[in-house]
Design a protein around this motif. Structure first.
Motif, PDB file in Angstrom:
ATOM      1  N   ARG A 226       0.627  -1.232   0.019  1.00 36.81           N
ATOM      2  CA  ARG A 226      -0.044   0.039  -0.006  1.00 36.81           C
ATOM      3  C   ARG A 226       0.844   1.249   0.084  1.00 36.81           C
ATOM      4  O   ARG A 226       0.513   2.051  -0.744  1.00 36.81           O
ATOM      5  CB  ARG A 226      -1.029   0.095   1.314  1.00 36.81           C
ATOM      6  N   GLU A 227       1.750   1.307   0.719  1.00 33.53           N
ATOM      7  CA  GLU A 227       2.539   2.585   1.050  1.00 33.53           C
ATOM      8  C   GLU A 227       3.991   2.482   1.570  1.00 33.53           C
ATOM      9  O   GLU A 227       4.129   1.450   2.274  1.00 33.53           O
ATOM     10  CB  GLU A 227       1.647   3.497   1.783  1.00 33.53           C
ATOM     11  N   PHE A 228       4.632   3.339   1.406  1.00 38.34           N
ATOM     12  CA  PHE A 228       6.253   3.547   2.035  1.00 38.34           C
ATOM     13  C   PHE A 228       5.741   4.411   3.400  1.00 38.34           C
ATOM     14  O   PHE A 228       5.540   5.490   3.456  1.00 38.34           O
ATOM     15  CB  PHE A 228       7.239   4.214   1.164  1.00 38.34           C
ATOM     16  N   ASN A 229       5.933   3.486   4.475  1.00 37.71           N
ATOM     17  CA  ASN A 229       5.686   4.232   5.567  1.00 37.71           C
ATOM     18  C   ASN A 229       7.156   4.716   6.352  1.00 37.71           C
ATOM     19  O   ASN A 229       8.238   4.652   5.739  1.00 37.71           O
ATOM     20  CB  ASN A 229       5.004   3.291   6.874  1.00 37.71           C
ATOM     21  N   SER A 230       7.044   5.256   7.419  1.00 35.89           N
ATOM     22  CA  SER A 230       8.301   5.815   7.997  1.00 35.89           C
ATOM     23  C   SER A 230       9.344   4.784   8.227  1.00 35.89           C
ATOM     24  O   SER A 230      10.616   4.902   8.073  1.00 35.89           O
ATOM     25  CB  SER A 230       8.126   6.516   9.265  1.00 35.89           C
ATOM     26  N   SER A 231       9.006   3.634   8.891  1.00 35.18           N
ATOM     27  CA  SER A 231       9.964   2.525   8.870  1.00 35.18           C
ATOM     28  C   SER A 231       9.616   1.101   8.285  1.00 35.18           C
ATOM     29  O   SER A 231      10.370   0.296   8.651  1.00 35.18           O
ATOM     30  CB  SER A 231      10.090   2.158  10.436  1.00 35.18           C
ATOM     31  N   SER A 232       8.736   1.136   7.555  1.00 33.52           N
ATOM     32  CA  SER A 232       8.243  -0.162   6.861  1.00 33.52           C
ATOM     33  C   SER A 232       7.503  -0.006   5.465  1.00 33.52           C
ATOM     34  O   SER A 232       7.038   1.056   5.302  1.00 33.52           O
ATOM     35  CB  SER A 232       7.134  -0.740   7.733  1.00 33.52           C
ATOM     36  N   ILE A 233       7.472  -0.901   4.670  1.00 34.91           N
ATOM     37  CA  ILE A 233       6.628  -1.088   3.692  1.00 34.91           C
ATOM     38  C   ILE A 233       5.225  -1.706   4.156  1.00 34.91           C
ATOM     39  O   ILE A 233       5.260  -3.073   4.660  1.00 34.91           O
ATOM     40  CB  ILE A 233       7.045  -1.865   2.601  1.00 34.91           C
ATOM     41  N   ASP A 234       4.237  -1.029   4.014  1.00 34.91           N
ATOM     42  CA  ASP A 234       2.836  -1.237   4.611  1.00 34.91           C
ATOM     43  C   ASP A 234       2.133  -2.402   3.513  1.00 34.91           C
ATOM     44  O   ASP A 234       2.003  -1.819   2.356  1.00 34.91           O
ATOM     45  CB  ASP A 234       1.945  -0.502   5.153  1.00 34.91           C
ATOM     46  N   PHE A 235       1.463  -3.361   3.995  1.00 33.04           N
ATOM     47  CA  PHE A 235       0.568  -4.224   3.246  1.00 33.04           C
ATOM     48  C   PHE A 235      -0.627  -4.011   3.588  1.00 33.04           C
ATOM     49  O   PHE A 235      -1.006  -4.048   5.019  1.00 33.04           O
ATOM     50  CB  PHE A 235       1.112  -5.848   2.935  1.00 33.04           C
ATOM     51  N   LEU A 236      -1.694  -4.125   2.841  1.00 31.33           N
ATOM     52  CA  LEU A 236      -3.242  -3.961   3.201  1.00 31.33           C
ATOM     53  C   LEU A 236      -3.554  -5.535   2.848  1.00 31.33           C
ATOM     54  O   LEU A 236      -3.691  -5.865   1.673  1.00 31.33           O
ATOM     55  CB  LEU A 236      -3.842  -3.018   2.139  1.00 31.33           C
ATOM     56  N   VAL A 237      -4.104  -5.894   4.055  1.00 32.10           N
ATOM     57  CA  VAL A 237      -4.613  -7.336   3.877  1.00 32.10           C
ATOM     58  C   VAL A 237      -6.148  -7.476   4.290  1.00 32.10           C
ATOM     59  O   VAL A 237      -6.638  -6.945   4.959  1.00 32.10           O
ATOM     60  CB  VAL A 237      -3.736  -8.369   4.994  1.00 32.10           C
ATOM     61  N   ARG A 238      -6.704  -8.089   3.348  1.00 24.11           N
ATOM     62  CA  ARG A 238      -8.292  -8.264   3.491  1.00 24.11           C
ATOM     63  C   ARG A 238      -8.614  -9.513   2.995  1.00 24.11           C
ATOM     64  O   ARG A 238      -8.226 -10.440   2.206  1.00 24.11           O
ATOM     65  CB  ARG A 238      -8.910  -7.115   2.240  1.00 24.11           C
ATOM     66  N   TRP A 239      -9.666 -10.049   3.879  1.00 22.09           N
ATOM     67  CA  TRP A 239     -10.328 -11.320   3.695  1.00 22.09           C
ATOM     68  C   TRP A 239     -11.833 -11.279   4.302  1.00 22.09           C
ATOM     69  O   TRP A 239     -12.178 -10.280   4.856  1.00 22.09           O
ATOM     70  CB  TRP A 239      -9.579 -12.192   4.367  1.00 22.09           C
ATOM     71  N   TRP A 240     -12.843 -12.157   3.953  1.00 17.72           N
ATOM     72  CA  TRP A 240     -14.028 -12.203   4.401  1.00 17.72           C
ATOM     73  C   TRP A 240     -14.263 -13.318   5.441  1.00 17.72           C
ATOM     74  O   TRP A 240     -13.564 -14.420   5.272  1.00 17.72           O
ATOM     75  CB  TRP A 240     -14.847 -12.444   3.337  1.00 17.72           C
ATOM     76  N   THR A 241     -15.212 -12.854   6.513  1.00 20.77           N
ATOM     77  CA  THR A 241     -15.403 -13.955   7.596  1.00 20.77           C
ATOM     78  C   THR A 241     -17.069 -13.616   7.935  1.00 20.77           C
ATOM     79  O   THR A 241     -17.662 -12.772   7.365  1.00 20.77           O
ATOM     80  CB  THR A 241     -14.670 -13.889   8.722  1.00 20.77           C
TER      81      THR A 241
END
Length: 291
Positions: A226-241
Motif C-alpha cells: 500500500r505505501e512507504f511508511n516511516s519505518s516499513s513497507i505496509d501491506f493491506l490485507v483483506r479477507w471475508w468472514t
C-alpha cells in the motif's frame, strides 16, 4: 349590600345542577367504558390474528410488527372517537373532526417529541435493511437491536449495557448495519522492513491468512503493497468472514497470530519505529571516573 342575594343558595343550586347532569351522564359513561373494553378486545384479537397470519407469510419480522402496531392504532382511534360521541350525544363526527383539527396543533406542539419518535420508529420498522436482532453502529454507539418501542430503540451494547436510543436520533443519523449480509470483509495493515523482498513477504502473508479456519473460503484474499511508511513497507490485507462482531474478532485474532508466526519462520522482519536524534552542537561526554 343586597341581602336578597344568597351565595350559599347559589352554590348549592350549581352543585345540584352539576350532580343532575353527572347522574344523567352515568349511563353514557358506562356505555363508553363498555365500548372501550370492546375496542380493547377487538384490537387485541385483530393484532393477534394479524401477527399469526404474518408469521406464516414470508414478510420480514420488523414489517410484520409495524403492520400489527398500525392495525391496533387504527382500531383504538376509531374506538375512542365513537366513545366520545357516546358520552356527548351532541358531539357529531363533523364537530369532532373539526375540533381535532384545531386541537391537533396544540397537541402536536406539546407532544412533538413523542410523535416524532413514534413516526420514526414506524419508519425504522419499515426499513428493509434493518431488522430486530441486527448489530448496528450509529454515531459512536454500537450493539444489537433488541426491540423498537413507540419512542425508543433498545440497543444492547457488546459490553452488556442497554442503551435507549430515541427513534428520531436513529432515523436522522447514518446507521451502519454490520449484519445486513452473512459475511463481512475485514482488513488489517502489516508492515515489513525496507530490506525485505516485497514479493516474498506478500506470498508469506497470503499463505498465512489461507491457513486460518475462521474465514470465508469461497472468497479470495487480497494482499496489496500500500505505501512507504516511516519505518516499513505496509501491506493491506483483506479477507471475508462471518459478519457478527464476535466472528470478526476471532478471525482477526487468528489472522494476526498466523501472519506473525509465518513472518518469523520466514525470517522476515516486522520493524518497529526507528528514531534518529540529531543535535546542533557536539555532545560532551562527561566521565565520572577520577583521573
Amino acid at each position: 349590600m343586597d341581602l336578597s342575594v344568597k351565595p350559599l343558595a347559589i352554590v348549592t343550586s350549581q352543585i345540584n345542577t352539576l350532580a343532575r347532569h353527572a347522574i344523567a351522564l352515568l349511563p353514557n359513561l358506562v356505555a363508553a367504558i363498555v365500548f372501550l373494553l370492546i375496542t380493547w378486545l377487538i384490537a387485541y384479537l385483530i393484532g393477534r390474528s394479524l401477527r399469526s397470519l404474518l408469521r406464516r407469510s414470508k414478510m420480514r419480522a420488523s414489517l410484520a410488527e409495524a403492520m400489527e402496531k398500525l392495525s391496533r392504532i387504527m382500531v383504538w382511534t376509531f374506538g375512542l372517537l365513537l366513545a366520545a360521541t357516546v358520552v356527548f350525544p351532541g358531539l357529531t363526527p363533523t364537530k369532532l373532526l373539526a375540533g381535532l383539527g384545531i386541537g391537533s396543533i396544540a397537541v402536536g406542539l406539546a407532544f412533538k417529541d413523542i410523535f416524532e419518535n413514534f413516526l420514526a420508529g414506524f419508519l425504522i420498522l419499515l426499513r428493509k435493511p434493518m431488522r430486530i436482532g441486527d448489530d448496528i453502529e450509529c454515531e459512536g454507539l454500537s450493539g444489537r437491536v433488541e426491540a423498537i418501542s413507540i419512542r425508543d430503540t433498545f440497543l444492547r451494547k457488546r459490553s452488556g449495557e442497554l442503551v435507549l436510543m430515541p427513534n428520531s436520533y436513529l432515523f436522522k443519523n447514518p446507521v451502519k448495519i454490520l449484519t445486513d449480509q452473512p459475511t463481512r470483509r475485514i482488513e488489517i495493515v502489516v508492515g515489513v522492513a525496507y530490506g525485505e523482498d516485497v514479493d516474498a513477504a506478500r506470498d508469506v502473508i497470503r499463505g498465512a491468512v489461507e491457513t486460518i479456519e475462521k474465514r470465508d473460503k469461497n472468497r479470495g484474499i487480497d494482499v496489496f503493497a500500500r505505501e512507504f511508511n516511516s519505518s516499513s513497507i505496509d501491506f493491506l490485507v483483506r479477507w471475508w468472514t462471518d459478519s457478527t462482531p464476535r466472528d470478526e474478532h476471532e478471525s482477526r485474532d487468528l489472522a494476526v497470530a498466523a501472519i506473525k508466526r509465518a513472518l518469523d519462520e520466514a525470517g522476515i522482519e516486522i520493524p518497529f519505529p526507528y528514531r534518529t536524534l540529531t543535535f546542533k552542537d557536539p555532545l560532551k561526554i562527561q566521565s565520572d571516573e577520577k583521573e
